[in-house]
Design a protein around this motif. Structure first.
Motif, PDB file in Angstrom:
ATOM      1  N   SER A  16      16.225 -64.116   0.722  1.00 29.03           N
ATOM      2  CA  SER A  16      15.406 -65.330   0.714  1.00 29.03           C
ATOM      3  C   SER A  16      15.229 -65.998   2.072  1.00 29.03           C
ATOM      4  CB  SER A  16      16.014 -66.339  -0.275  1.00 29.03           C
ATOM      5  OG  SER A  16      17.354 -66.634   0.084  1.00 29.03           O
ATOM      6  N   ARG A  17      15.528 -65.301   3.153  1.00 25.49           N
ATOM      7  CA  ARG A  17      15.308 -65.895   4.469  1.00 25.49           C
ATOM      8  C   ARG A  17      14.775 -64.841   5.429  1.00 25.49           C
ATOM      9  NH1 ARG A  17      19.299 -64.740   8.110  1.00 25.49           N
ATOM     10  NH2 ARG A  17      21.146 -63.675   7.294  1.00 25.49           N
ATOM     11  N   ASN A  18      14.436 -65.279   6.630  1.00 25.85           N
ATOM     12  CA  ASN A  18      13.941 -64.365   7.654  1.00 25.85           C
ATOM     13  C   ASN A  18      15.002 -64.179   8.741  1.00 25.85           C
ATOM     14  OD1 ASN A  18      11.290 -64.056   6.534  1.00 25.85           O
ATOM     15  ND2 ASN A  18      10.793 -66.096   7.307  1.00 25.85           N
ATOM     16  N   ARG A 198      20.503 -70.814   9.457  1.00 25.61           N
ATOM     17  CA  ARG A 198      19.421 -71.544   8.802  1.00 25.61           C
ATOM     18  C   ARG A 198      19.345 -72.951   9.370  1.00 25.61           C
ATOM     19  NH1 ARG A 198      18.470 -72.480   2.243  1.00 25.61           N
ATOM     20  NH2 ARG A 198      16.831 -74.056   2.483  1.00 25.61           N
ATOM     21  N   ASP A 209      22.040 -75.287  -0.878  1.00 30.20           N
ATOM     22  CA  ASP A 209      22.268 -73.906  -0.447  1.00 30.20           C
ATOM     23  C   ASP A 209      23.703 -73.486  -0.759  1.00 30.20           C
ATOM     24  OD1 ASP A 209      21.064 -71.615   1.162  1.00 30.20           O
ATOM     25  OD2 ASP A 209      22.864 -71.999   2.348  1.00 30.20           O
TER      26      ASP A 209
END
Length: 258
Positions: A16-18, A198, A209
């Motif tokens: 779910s992140r880059n 993040r 989170d």
């Protein structure tokens, strides 16, 4: 209890992140990936397989032992014709001999009880002069104190049992270097890298989170009540009205196949 990577409810935890720009810049300084075939072994949800393609890899093949993670990775990289995924083990990927130019293993080796089989598999996969890049945390990396930039350190301050688990499963740098050399890798090097994990707009976003345990396998060792206690503990140490930039320190090892 430990995270179950085969459980459908954890499908998006590592997708779910880059990849951080600092990480991309660090990889650019270590290898020119343009035109290369990369095997991302232990690819999880495909975050770094996608990043290698964005860095210019000709082809990226992600390998993970969890069909659930492989499905998530395929969704993450949908539409990228040069990225594919297969189910396989770090010691038995199912890929062809001498078929890739670069083997990348991020956050993989701390799941392995023995480094030898995975090192041997990397040697088998690589073409002559191909490279292995391992990225993971050492016991020294995880023992760093908590701060606004290193949120993870607060986990271990509040729950020392988590630090014992972490340090028990993390390989010291000298053991990783020795295993690479024993497998036949030359020019083995080791460096640390601070990577932005993040950016959170405020504490409430960080709390959510943490509550979801997103991409944090160590938090699966806590009960729901313990997790709420941890969130409260962290919240008392951070300002709630400002942007939080969370970082992690990693160790990167590189070696070249003879």
């Amino acid at each position: 209890m430990p995270i179950n990577f085969h459980d459908e409810k954890n499908r998006g935890s590592y997708a779910s992140r880059n990849a951080d720009q600092v990480w991309k810049n660090a990889m650019r300084t270590r290898v020119d990936v343009k035109g290369l075939h990369v095997a991302d072994v232990g690819c999880g949800g495909g975050i770094y397989a996608r990043a290698w393609a964005e860095l210019g890899a000709h082809m990226v093949t992600g390998v993970d032992s969890s069909p659930v993670m492989v499905d998530a990775a395929r969704e993450q990289c949908a539409g990228m014709a040069n990225v594919s995924f297969v189910v396989g083990d770090a010691a038995a990927t199912g890929l062809n001999d001498a078929s890739v130019d670069l083997v990348f293993e991020r956050a993989l080796i701390h799941h392995l009880p023995d480094l030898g089989p995975a090192m041997a598999e990397a040697v088998r996969l690589l073409k002559r002069s191909g490279r292995l890049i391992i990225q993971d945390r050492t016991p020294a990396d995880v023992a760093l104190p908590g701060s606004a930039e290193h949120i993870r350190g607060y986990f271990f301050e509040r729950f020392p049992k988590l630090l014992a688990i972490e340090q028990g499963r993390r390989w010291p740098g000298e053991q990783v270097r020795a295993a690479m050399s024993a497998a036949g890798f030359a020019n083995v090097s080791e460096q640390t890298l601070w990577e932005t994990r993040r950016v959170y707009s405020d504490f409430s976003e960080l709390a959510e989170d943490l509550r979801n345990r997103t991409g944090r396998s160590i938090l699966h060792e806590l009960t729901d009540d313990e997790l709420e206690d941890l969130i409260d503990f962290v919240g008392k140490r951070l300002r709630h009205d400002q942007v939080i930039v969370e970082g992690d320190r990693w160790t990167i090892w590189m070696g070249q196949r003879d």
